[in-house]
Scaffold this motif. Structure first.
Motif, short mmCIF file in Angstrom:
data_model
loop_
_atom_site.label_atom_id
_atom_site.label_comp_id
_atom_site.label_asym_id
_atom_site.label_seq_id
_atom_site.Cartn_x
_atom_site.Cartn_y
_atom_site.Cartn_z
N LEU A 18 -1.04 -17.19 -6.26
CA LEU A 18 -1.83 -16.24 -5.50
C LEU A 18 -1.30 -14.82 -5.70
CD1 LEU A 18 -1.82 -18.16 -2.09
CD2 LEU A 18 -3.78 -17.98 -3.62
N THR A 19 -2.18 -13.85 -5.74
CA THR A 19 -1.80 -12.45 -5.64
C THR A 19 -2.00 -12.05 -4.19
OG1 THR A 19 -2.48 -12.00 -7.92
CG2 THR A 19 -2.29 -10.10 -6.43
N VAL A 20 -0.88 -11.82 -3.50
CA VAL A 20 -0.91 -11.63 -2.05
C VAL A 20 -0.81 -10.15 -1.70
CG1 VAL A 20 0.19 -12.23 0.14
CG2 VAL A 20 0.14 -13.89 -1.72
N HIS A 21 -1.79 -9.67 -0.92
CA HIS A 21 -1.83 -8.28 -0.47
C HIS A 21 -1.27 -8.18 0.94
CE1 HIS A 21 -4.83 -6.71 -3.58
NE2 HIS A 21 -4.66 -7.98 -3.88
N ASP A 22 -0.53 -7.11 1.21
CA ASP A 22 0.01 -6.91 2.56
C ASP A 22 -0.70 -5.75 3.24
OD1 ASP A 22 1.12 -4.49 1.67
OD2 ASP A 22 3.07 -5.41 1.24
N GLY A 23 -0.26 -5.41 4.45
CA GLY A 23 -0.90 -4.36 5.22
C GLY A 23 -0.50 -2.96 4.84
N GLN A 24 0.39 -2.82 3.85
CA GLN A 24 0.83 -1.50 3.41
C GLN A 24 0.24 -1.13 2.05
OE1 GLN A 24 3.32 -3.78 4.81
NE2 GLN A 24 2.58 -2.72 6.64
N GLY A 25 -0.66 -1.94 1.55
CA GLY A 25 -1.26 -1.66 0.26
C GLY A 25 -0.51 -2.26 -0.91
N GLY A 26 0.59 -2.98 -0.63
CA GLY A 26 1.36 -3.61 -1.69
C GLY A 26 0.84 -5.00 -2.00
N LYS A 27 1.29 -5.54 -3.12
CA LYS A 27 0.91 -6.90 -3.47
C LYS A 27 2.03 -7.54 -4.30
CE LYS A 27 -1.94 -5.23 -7.34
NZ LYS A 27 -3.30 -5.21 -7.91
N PHE A 336 -13.12 -0.14 5.63
CA PHE A 336 -11.81 -0.77 5.68
C PHE A 336 -11.44 -1.35 4.32
CE2 PHE A 336 -10.17 -1.94 10.13
CZ PHE A 336 -10.50 -0.69 10.63
N SER A 337 -10.22 -1.06 3.88
CA SER A 337 -9.66 -1.71 2.71
C SER A 337 -9.12 -3.08 3.11
CB SER A 337 -8.52 -0.86 2.14
OG SER A 337 -7.42 -0.81 3.06
N LEU A 338 -8.71 -3.87 2.11
CA LEU A 338 -8.11 -5.15 2.44
C LEU A 338 -6.81 -4.95 3.21
CD1 LEU A 338 -8.45 -8.19 2.21
CD2 LEU A 338 -7.25 -8.12 0.00
N ALA A 339 -6.07 -3.91 2.89
CA ALA A 339 -4.84 -3.60 3.64
C ALA A 339 -5.15 -3.28 5.09
CB ALA A 339 -4.10 -2.44 2.98
N ASP A 340 -6.25 -2.55 5.35
CA ASP A 340 -6.65 -2.24 6.74
C ASP A 340 -7.00 -3.52 7.49
OD1 ASP A 340 -6.38 0.50 6.23
OD2 ASP A 340 -8.50 0.72 5.70
N ILE A 341 -7.70 -4.43 6.81
CA ILE A 341 -8.06 -5.70 7.45
C ILE A 341 -6.81 -6.48 7.81
CG2 ILE A 341 -9.19 -7.93 7.08
CD1 ILE A 341 -11.22 -6.44 5.29
N VAL A 342 -5.86 -6.53 6.89
CA VAL A 342 -4.61 -7.26 7.16
C VAL A 342 -3.90 -6.65 8.37
CG1 VAL A 342 -2.34 -7.88 6.27
CG2 VAL A 342 -4.32 -7.97 4.77
N THR A 343 -3.83 -5.33 8.42
CA THR A 343 -3.12 -4.67 9.52
C THR A 343 -3.77 -4.97 10.86
OG1 THR A 343 -2.38 -2.89 8.07
CG2 THR A 343 -2.37 -2.44 10.43
N THR A 344 -5.09 -4.89 10.93
CA THR A 344 -5.78 -4.99 12.22
C THR A 344 -6.12 -6.43 12.61
OG1 THR A 344 -7.89 -4.57 11.07
CG2 THR A 344 -6.76 -2.68 12.06
N ALA A 345 -6.16 -7.33 11.64
CA ALA A 345 -6.51 -8.72 11.94
C ALA A 345 -5.33 -9.66 11.83
CB ALA A 345 -7.62 -9.20 10.99
N ARG A 346 -4.16 -9.12 11.47
CA ARG A 346 -2.97 -9.97 11.38
C ARG A 346 -1.70 -9.27 11.87
NH1 ARG A 346 -0.83 -14.52 9.20
NH2 ARG A 346 1.37 -14.37 8.57
#
Length: 393
Positions: A18-27, A336-346
């Motif tokens: 998996l390529t895993v994205h975090d809430g800071q825009g990193g992967k 919302f970017s994927l990073a924004d979704i991760v931050t607000t939903a996780r």
């Protein structure tokens, strides 16, 4: 009524890069191992984009199942959670709404027993959210809750109720600070590491400030459960939007909040203080079609648009949304970017619950898998927890 079967829960029998994205825009590249744990390494897998699983702090039911049902079973819990997992939710707080205290005690005890006996409950249920009964009975503020079952608060009453959950604890409680005894209760609950949220409230600025000083840290579904008319420049909505000590949850389902208000609320709180929730009820998710449902002590209708309401009313009464729907809505309509979704939903729900990020070497798998549409919208493909997985698309 008959509902579509929830997705089959399958066991992964091979490693999944998996390529895993975090809430800071990193992967980073990780492997969801066939043993159900996470390890580093593996070739980048751009076609298998993942994040940590989403966390829903407010789920009253799902896939035709009502968490407020007195006869809920382990099988029904698994039905709801399997559908939620397919939508990328790997952790939730089943939510009980206002009822007479003795009834809430029985409901919580039965729900906790069903969660403990289920297959997915021990993996996906972090605890419970009590929304009531210490809420405002006033028209507008009470929403779909029964005002006759609302009451003043006491620490002893709360202790007795919380003791009914022995497998998983009460992790969150929504209260109205203007109700007698609530501010004292806030201090007690905060001392027990219970997340205290303000909701269904017409509190004054001073009452909100007192609750925050006592330990309240969140506003529940801000922008909803309000009367149509409020004082123009100083009211319970503006006071909570302006309070930097309060994070806020928003029901971004396309029905509860018009897009301009949602954008204003998100900008006011900022990504770092925003939590996305579903407020899902029994008609929620892809495995609950339009039709009639039962929720707590009343009937609900899910119409063709996805709006959930009481018969004869057009006001929202719970939601049909999954966390995947909420994520898609804010991606498409709020940028919302994927990073924004991760931050607000996780990330933000984890912080509020006092939990740390667990996607570390050797930890159990806990992922949502995504794809990006041609228009840039992010959509959930599957949910993974341990060796188990459920596919939405």
């Amino acid at each position: 009524m008959a509902h579509p079967s929830p997705p089959a829960i399958t066991e992964r029998d091979k490693d999944l890069p998996l390529t895993v994205h975090d809430g800071q825009g990193g992967k980073r590249s990780l492997v969801a191992g066939s043993d159900g744990t996470v390890r580093s390494g593996g070739a980048p897998a751009p076609e298998r984009i993942a994040t940590g699983g989403m966390i829903d702090l407010q789920a009253n039911g799902f896939a035709g199942i009502d968490f407020n049902s007195p006869g809920i079973t382990a099988k029904q819990v698994d039905t709801a959670l399997a559908s939620m997992l397919s939508c990328g939710t790997t952790c939730c707080l089943p939510t009980l709404i206002t009822a007479p205290i003795p009834q809430m005690e029985r409901l919580l005890e039965n729900l906790d027993r069903a969660v403990a006996a289920s297959r997915l409950g021990p993996l996906m249920v972090a605890g419970y959210h009590l929304e009531g009964p210490f809420l405002s009975p006033e028209e507008g503020y009470r929403g779909a809750h029964d005002p006759a079952a609302m009451s003043s608060a006491s620490i002893e009453t709360a202790k007795k109720l919380m003791q009914k959950a022995s497998f998983r604890p009460v992790r969150m409680w929504t209260v109205a600070p203007e109700i007698d005894g609530v501010v004292e209760l806030v201090g007690h609950l905060a001392g027990q590491r219970v997340l205290v949220a303000l909701g269904h409230t017409g509190a004054s600025a001073s009452q909100i400030a007192a609750a925050v000083a006592a330990g309240a840290r969140l506003s529940t579904h801000l922008g909803n459960a309000l009367p149509q008319l409020l004082p123009k420049r100083s009211n319970v909505l503006i006071e909570q939007l302006a309070c930097d000590q309060l994070a806020a949850s928003f029901i971004a389902d396309g029905h509860h909040l018009p897009a301009p208000f949602l954008k204003m609320g998100l900008r006011s709180k900022g990504i770092e203080r925003t939590v996305l929730i579903t407020d899902a009820a029994s008609p929620a998710g892809p495995h609950a079609p339009p039709g009639n449902y039962r929720f707590s002590s009343f009937d609900l209708v899910r119409d063709e648009s996805g709006l959930v309401h009481k018969p004869g009313s057009t006001s929202c009464a719970g939601s049909s949304a999954s966390m995947a729907d909420v994520a898609t809505h804010v991606s498409r309509n709020c940028g919302f970017s994927l990073a924004d979704i991760v931050t607000t939903a996780r990330t933000n729900p984890l912080k509020l619950l006092g939990e740390s990020e667990l996607q570390q070497e050797g930890a159990p798998v806990n992922f949502a898998e995504w794809r990006q549409d041609g228009d840039g919208t992010w959509r959930v493909v599957a949910g993974h927890i341990g060796r188990l997985q459920a596919t939405l698309q």
